[in-house]
Design an enzyme around this catalytic site. Structure first.
Site, PDB file in Angstrom:
ATOM      1  N   ASP A  93     -13.083   5.329   0.711  1.00 55.55           N
ATOM      2  CA  ASP A  93     -11.935   5.773   1.352  1.00 55.55           C
ATOM      3  C   ASP A  93     -11.100   7.241   1.173  1.00 55.55           C
ATOM      4  O   ASP A  93     -10.326   7.418   0.000  1.00 55.55           O
ATOM      5  CB  ASP A  93     -10.786   4.386   0.398  1.00 55.55           C
ATOM      6  N   GLU A 150      -6.964   0.854  -4.841  1.00 58.10           N
ATOM      7  CA  GLU A 150      -7.248   0.215  -3.130  1.00 58.10           C
ATOM      8  C   GLU A 150      -8.457  -0.241  -2.661  1.00 58.10           C
ATOM      9  O   GLU A 150      -8.547  -0.893  -1.642  1.00 58.10           O
ATOM     10  CB  GLU A 150      -7.116   1.666  -2.045  1.00 58.10           C
ATOM     11  N   LYS A 189       2.962  11.183  -3.566  1.00 63.13           N
ATOM     12  CA  LYS A 189       1.760  10.478  -3.978  1.00 63.13           C
ATOM     13  C   LYS A 189       1.021  11.903  -4.854  1.00 63.13           C
ATOM     14  O   LYS A 189       1.003  11.585  -5.723  1.00 63.13           O
ATOM     15  CB  LYS A 189       1.184  10.348  -3.715  1.00 63.13           C
ATOM     16  N   ASP A 191       0.574  -1.118   0.079  1.00 61.25           N
ATOM     17  CA  ASP A 191       0.330  -0.066  -0.505  1.00 61.25           C
ATOM     18  C   ASP A 191       0.927   1.111   0.181  1.00 61.25           C
ATOM     19  O   ASP A 191       1.886   1.883   1.203  1.00 61.25           O
ATOM     20  CB  ASP A 191      -0.967  -0.178   1.544  1.00 61.25           C
TER      21      ASP A 191
END
Lengths: 624, 209
Positions: A205, A183, A86, A25
């Protein structure tokens, strides 16, 4: 679940036969690596027993440090300590929100932004690769061997450029990518397999920097994603930012140094986390100027200053449900993923919307890595008796630029992957031998409002009259959600293809509001579309008349020719102005001016045909 | 400047290109046969869903993650083909269009707009009504227009199902039935487009609230 039989511990393949595979992850704030051991998914800890690896890299002249070690330099060396990288993946400089308040020395570059550090200029791909490298080292130390491969998770709402950047980072870190996995889908695997669930589930999420909502149907071991939505630039960081701004205002602070900004952002994050279990969070800090901040942040204030952020996520939830064609009461359970879903106002908003308690029984920080580990184990071929299949979708429509900067959608959003779509196009001008193919991603109708993914050219098309060539453009999206495009002229077999590599594109706000925008601006788009179409038509008419003048100009008297050329000039001027009506009127005028000319040309052609001359010869004469 | 004017090749053309270039008996099957379904507009959607999942369980690239390159490519092509076939049969409009093509009917509607004037005028008026209701934010009116359209559309699909069955089973009436089916399909394309417009308008109003 029919296909599901969790193996008893010790029942799986002997250790020496097991192929070592991990799930990673790669988060905005923290990253994790997990594997399946004796049939159970477990997160691999570092030597101090910590499961998280802060996604932070600090560069110095003699190398780099990652994780907690790098994090300790965040306030003292903010320029060289890169966190939340990210957010920069697959993004250009102008895409990055709040970049003026970030401490980094950004360098603009085609394709992706770069960061100037003490260890030289770094791309976000390289920074991510350093995080991945640390995770790989942790996994290989824990498992005692080299990895066969890894499943790496990405936000479902990541576009092609962001996915490609993630895969490139893995390659740089020496990791064989078994699959890029969305994800929320990974979370659904972890949750669904452990609970033997069937039916429709929503996965909400909210990570450090990204938000995803996925609607999935679980049925007999098949996880079918029905729709997905979100915002690749909205996450827990934004809640910190809101608190940070509130602190500046409440404490009446003057502009801060990068060090003080970082300090207060950390205090903001700590305050946010404290409010998960308390009603009031003390916020105290001593700034480098000597000023002291001493505030109390209540749950009420926090809820109020972040109301619009929560509303933004709920809007995406409604849209995803609509895309799936479902009502809220058809959703059997709502799985909460990401540390940011611990915020009470999020839990409350989601619970109220779905009229049920959200599911929190798996650690929201770990559930994605655990699901990825299970998928990696499956893909590596370690059969444990249980088997399942994922059918995922692409989050944003893929299309091509057409004449006039309009988008022709080829693959609609929420199409199940893998998918291939072909569409035929033709040439615009007589004798056109090349065709530029511009691939874009997004929901809007105008190219400049979508993300540009790639440009390539199909060359060597045999010269033909406009509209005669048949160029088939094929889009193929593979199971990782990555696109490749090929173009082929059907009669000659001339071919060109490209694996889509990121070019550059939208601002952050634009990608965030792309879906929303396509609805809000649909009226505006329709207007601009009509204008563009008129401009294209005008250009087409001008070229046709000019080509006729060139080949048959002698059929007109000097006076007639001047009138036609005046009408062309008028239309050229009108086409530049943003007035569709003016274009239409001027086109009609040119059309009227050339009526007699057209009749005479037809006569001439008929006479030629009667004289028995072939079409080929005519074409040859036209070009001379 | 990019690609020239589009001459759209619809779902049928896209499907054939996606499946071209690798031989297999099963691959040559039509979409109905692929899912073991009778060649009929009325499909058992539960059976379609179940067989789609069963085929993907066998053919999806994830099943071949550790296989040789050639096999992995083949799995990718198969999974792509199965997805295409499923999407075509799942939605009634694309299913009808595909079936019409199988039965030998004309299914290239890009240039063919031979619909009666009164139908076209009614469609234009409806579209204006939707646009007006949308810009004035009258969602109740949009909801009621939508309800009407849902009923109308259902009746028209029922009608189309009958005509397609006739075309399939009654050799003597095939030609006339195919022409009628194409006509019904053209009208349904307008209705589907209108439905999409209403849904977009409702979604846009929802976002504003």
């Amino acid at each position: 679940m029919v296909l599901l039989q969790i193996a008893e511990p010790g029942q799986s393949d002997a250790p020496h036969e097991r192929r070592l595979a991990v799930g990673i992850d790669l988060g905005t704030t923290n990253s994790l690596v997990a594997t399946v051991r004796s049939g159970l998914a477990v997160v691999l800890n570092d030597e101090l027993g910590r499961s998280l690896l802060p996604s932070v890299v600090r560069y110095t002249s003699d190398g780099c440090a990652t994780g907690y070690e790098a994090q300790t330099y965040q306030a003292s060396d903010p320029r060289n300590t890169i966190c939340s990288v990210k957010r920069f993946m697959g993004r250009g400089l102008h895409d990055i929100a709040h970049r003026e308040s970030l401490p980094y020395k950004f360098e603009d570059a085609p394709g992706m932004v770069r960061i100037n550090t003490a260890a030289g200029i770094k791309t976000p791909v390289e920074v991510s690769a350093d995080v991945l490298h640390a995770l790989r080292a942790r996994a290989e130390a824990a498992l005692g061997g080299e990895l066969v491969g890894a499943v790496i998770t990405v936000p479902a709402y990541f576009d092609d450029a962001q996915r490609q950047a993630t895969k490139d980072a893995a390659k740089l870190a020496g990791i064989n990518v078994l699959r890029l996995l969305n994800e929320p889908t990974a979370a659904a695997i972890a949750y669904g397999l452990d609970n033997g669930s069937e039916g429709v589930f929503a996965v909400y999420d909210l990570g450090g920097g990204t938000f995803d909502i996925s609607i999935l149907k679980l049925s007999r071991g098949v996880f079918e994603v029905l729709s997905t939505g979100g915002d690749s630039a909205l996450g827990g960081d934004d809640f910190d930012q809101r608190i940070f701004c509130w602190i500046l205002e409440a404490a009446k602070l003057k502009p801060l140094s990068h060090e003080d900004s970082r300090l207060l952002l950390n205090r903001a994050r700590e305050g946010k986390e404290y409010l998960t279990f308390h009603g009031v969070a003390p916020i105290t800090a001593r700034l480098s100027s000597g000023e002291v901040v001493d505030l109390k942040l209540t749950t009420e204030i926090f809820t109020e200053i972040t109301r619009t952020l929560v509303a933004k996520t709920m809007q995406a939830v409604r849209k995803a449900l609509r895309d799936a064609g479902l009502a809220t009461d058809e959703v059997k359970g709502v799985i909460m993923v990401g540390g940011a879903t611990r915020m009470p106002q999020i839990q409350r908003a989601v619970g109220e919307f779905f009229k049920q308690e959200p599911l929190n029984n798996l650690d929201p920080d770990k559930v994605v890595a655990l699901g990825a580990a299970k998928q990696a184990n499956l893909l590596a071929g370690n059969r444990t008796g249980d088997d399942w299949l994922l059918l995922d979708v692409i989050p944003l429509s893929l299309g091509l630029e057409m004449m006039g900067g309009l988008v022709e959608k080829i693959v609609p959003r929420n199409s199940t992957i893998p998918i291939a779509r072909a569409q035929d196009f033709t040439t615009f001008r007589d004798g056109q031998t090349a065709l530029a193919v511009h691939v874009v991603q997004g929901e809007r109708e105008i190219v400049s409002d979508c993300r540009s993914l790639a440009c390539f050219e199909l060359r060597g098309i045999p010269p033909m009259v406009a509209g005669a060539a048949r160029i088939r453009v094929t889009f193929q999206v593979d199971a990782d959600g990555l696109l490749s495009v090929s173009a082929r002229e059907q009669s000659s077999g001339v071919e060109a293809s490209v694996v889509v590599k990121p070019s550059y594109g939208l601002s952050d706000d634009e990608i965030a509001s792309m879906l929303k925008g396509s609805l809000e601006h649909s009226r505006d788009d329709a207007f601009r579309r009509a204008l563009k179409e008129a401009q294209v038509e005008a250009q087409r008419l001008i070229e046709a008349v000019q080509s006729a003048l060139k080949s048959d100009g002698e059929l007109l008297s000097t006076e007639e020719r001047v009138r036609v050329e005046t009408a062309i000039a008028a239309l050229q001027a009108a086409a530049l102005a943003e007035n569709r009506r003016q274009i239409t009127v001027t086109m009609d005028a040119l059309d009227a001016e050339t009526k007699a000319f057209a009749a005479r040309r037809m006569d001439k052609n008929i006479r030629r045909a009667l004289a028995g001359r072939s079409i080929d010869e005519l074409a040859g004469e036209d070009q001379s | 400047m990019a690609a020239g004017s589009a001459s759209q090749s619809g779902a049928a053309a896209a499907g054939s290109s996606a499946s071209a270039g690798f031989g297999s008996e099963r691959f040559a099957l039509d979409h109905f046969a692929l899912f073991d379904l009778p060649q009929d507009f009325r499909v058992d959607s539960n059976a379609l869903d179940a067989r789609y999942r069963a085929l993907q369980v066998e053919m999806h690239p994830d099943r071949f993650a550790t296989a040789a390159d050639a096999e992995r490519r083949r799995a990718l092509q198969w999974a792509t083909h199965i997805n295409e076939a499923y999407q075509t049969l799942k939605k009634p409009l694309s299913r009808a269009r595909y079936l019409l093509g199988l039965l030998g009917g004309e299914c290239d509607f890009a240039r063919d707009t031979s619909l009666p004037m009164d139908f076209l005028v009614a469609q234009m008026e409806l579209r204006e009504t939707v646009a007006d209701a949308a810009s004035a934010g009258r969602s109740e009116e949009l909801d009621s227009l939508r309800d009407d359209l849902v009923r109308q559309r259902r009746a028209h699909y029922e009608e189309l199902a009958g005509i397609l069955a006739l075309a399939a089973n009654e050799q003597a009436q095939r030609t006339s039935a195919l022409a009628r089916a194409a006509d019904a399909l053209r009208r349904l394309m307008f209705e589907e487009k209108l439905m999409a417009d209403i849904d977009d308008a409702l979604a846009a109003l929802d976002e504003l609230n």
